[in-house]
Design a protein around this motif. Structure first.
Motif, PDB file in Angstrom:
ATOM      1  N   THR A  99       3.488  11.536  -7.047  1.00  0.00           N
ATOM      2  CA  THR A  99       3.947  10.976  -5.771  1.00  0.00           C
ATOM      3  C   THR A  99       3.642   9.481  -5.724  1.00  0.00           C
ATOM      4  O   THR A  99       3.845   8.827  -4.707  1.00  0.00           O
ATOM      5  CB  THR A  99       3.265  11.676  -4.574  1.00  0.00           C
ATOM      6  N   GLN A 175      11.200   3.993 -12.262  1.00  0.00           N
ATOM      7  CA  GLN A 175      12.295   3.621 -11.367  1.00  0.00           C
ATOM      8  C   GLN A 175      12.998   4.869 -10.831  1.00  0.00           C
ATOM      9  O   GLN A 175      13.282   4.978  -9.625  1.00  0.00           O
ATOM     10  CB  GLN A 175      13.291   2.728 -12.107  1.00  0.00           C
ATOM     11  N   ARG A 178      10.883   6.744  -8.260  1.00  0.00           N
ATOM     12  CA  ARG A 178      10.928   6.153  -6.918  1.00  0.00           C
ATOM     13  C   ARG A 178      12.179   6.604  -6.172  1.00  0.00           C
ATOM     14  O   ARG A 178      12.135   6.861  -4.953  1.00  0.00           O
ATOM     15  CB  ARG A 178      10.858   4.626  -7.021  1.00  0.00           C
ATOM     16  N   ARG A 179      13.291   6.718  -6.870  1.00  0.00           N
ATOM     17  CA  ARG A 179      14.519   7.172  -6.210  1.00  0.00           C
ATOM     18  C   ARG A 179      14.374   8.614  -5.746  1.00  0.00           C
ATOM     19  O   ARG A 179      14.776   8.950  -4.626  1.00  0.00           O
ATOM     20  CB  ARG A 179      15.702   7.037  -7.159  1.00  0.00           C
ATOM     21  N   LEU A 181      11.693  10.217  -4.944  1.00  0.00           N
ATOM     22  CA  LEU A 181      10.808  10.225  -3.778  1.00  0.00           C
ATOM     23  C   LEU A 181      11.537   9.710  -2.541  1.00  0.00           C
ATOM     24  O   LEU A 181      11.383  10.257  -1.439  1.00  0.00           O
ATOM     25  CB  LEU A 181       9.561   9.396  -4.054  1.00  0.00           C
ATOM     26  N   ASP A 182      12.326   8.663  -2.696  1.00  0.00           N
ATOM     27  CA  ASP A 182      13.091   8.122  -1.571  1.00  0.00           C
ATOM     28  C   ASP A 182      14.070   9.151  -1.014  1.00  0.00           C
ATOM     29  O   ASP A 182      14.385   9.141   0.182  1.00  0.00           O
ATOM     30  CB  ASP A 182      13.859   6.872  -1.998  1.00  0.00           C
ATOM     31  N   GLU A 183      14.555  10.045  -1.901  1.00  0.00           N
ATOM     32  CA  GLU A 183      15.505  11.079  -1.467  1.00  0.00           C
ATOM     33  C   GLU A 183      14.804  12.301  -0.887  1.00  0.00           C
ATOM     34  O   GLU A 183      15.469  13.249  -0.467  1.00  0.00           O
ATOM     35  CB  GLU A 183      16.390  11.479  -2.653  1.00  0.00           C
ATOM     36  N   GLY A 184      13.459  12.283  -0.860  1.00  0.00           N
ATOM     37  CA  GLY A 184      12.714  13.352  -0.198  1.00  0.00           C
ATOM     38  C   GLY A 184      12.170  14.433  -1.098  1.00  0.00           C
ATOM     39  O   GLY A 184      11.588  15.410  -0.611  1.00  0.00           O
TER      40      GLY A 184
END
Length: 223
Positions: A99, A175, A178-179, A181-184
């Protein structure tokens, strides 16, 4: 405390979580349904310091439980036949998740998987894939996302031999993480225990080795 997204991913992926005994065999309809790439995977398992949970088709639970007293290597050897996939092989892989990806600089761009520059191995991931290119636009390295469920997505990375040693893989993996995680969802990363280079990439990208092991069976096409 286990990340909530990871908990829901494991429940969805395996059919049950947490592990409650040294070897826990559970049945799940997920073992009968197509996965992220349309292929059916009749076994999925995860081992932690608390034990091993093995998810199999519901009608194979008793057959696999009958092997539970065997040492794990012997159980894995008999596992393909126990789920009616003689000729397939069991595999083990280091299972990592994060995470908190390493704060490495981005190394690529997201492009459609059907773009001509995308190599054959990366196309089945569909949607967009993350690609690093050379100054002439040629492919150097890339990451695809195995979108298992809304809670957990697995990353897969590949680098052209001539482009290795530049740190591209670790930057792309961080990279892509991170995407995810950004998408949940929570990003996961699996690799062969003998693949030390892949393990180093994972560690550098912020995916620690917690001693977790994924299990499964696969046919001639590989896991």
């Amino acid at each position: 405390m286990l990340d909530t997204r990871l908990y829901h991913h494991l429940v969805t992926w395996l059919g049950q979580w947490p592990i409650r005994q040294a070897l826990q065999i559970v049945g799940s309809e997920k073992r009968l349904r197509p996965g992220w790439d349309g292929a059916v995977r009749p076994v999925a398992g995860l081992g932690t310091p608390d034990g091993v949970l093995m998810s199999v088709p519901p009608d194979k639970v008793d057959t696999v439980r009958a092997l539970a007293d065997l040492p794990l290597p012997d159980l894995l050897d008999k596992l393909p036949g126990a789920v009616d996939h003689d000729g397939w092989r069991a595999f083990e892989a280091v299972f990592r998740w994060t995470t908190d990806p390493a704060p490495l600089p981005d190394a690529g761009e997201w492009i459609p998987a059907v773009d001509p520059v995308v190599p054959k191995w990366l196309r089945p991931f569909g949607a967009e894939v993350l690609v690093a290119r050379d100054d002439d636009g040629g492919y150097l390295a890339g990451v695809g996302i195995k979108r298992h469920d809304p809670y957990g997505n697995e990353l897969s990375v590949g680098t052209e031999p001539a482009a290795r040693g530049r740190g591209l893989a670790r930057r792309l993996v961080a990279q892509a993480a991170r995407r995810v995680l950004d998408e949940g969802a929570v990003p996961t990363y699996l690799h062969d225990p003998a693949n030390l280079a892949s393990g180093k990439v994972a560690t550098a990208a912020g995916f620690p080795d917690l001693g977790w092991v994924a299990y499964g069976v696969f046919g001639p096409e590989g896991p």
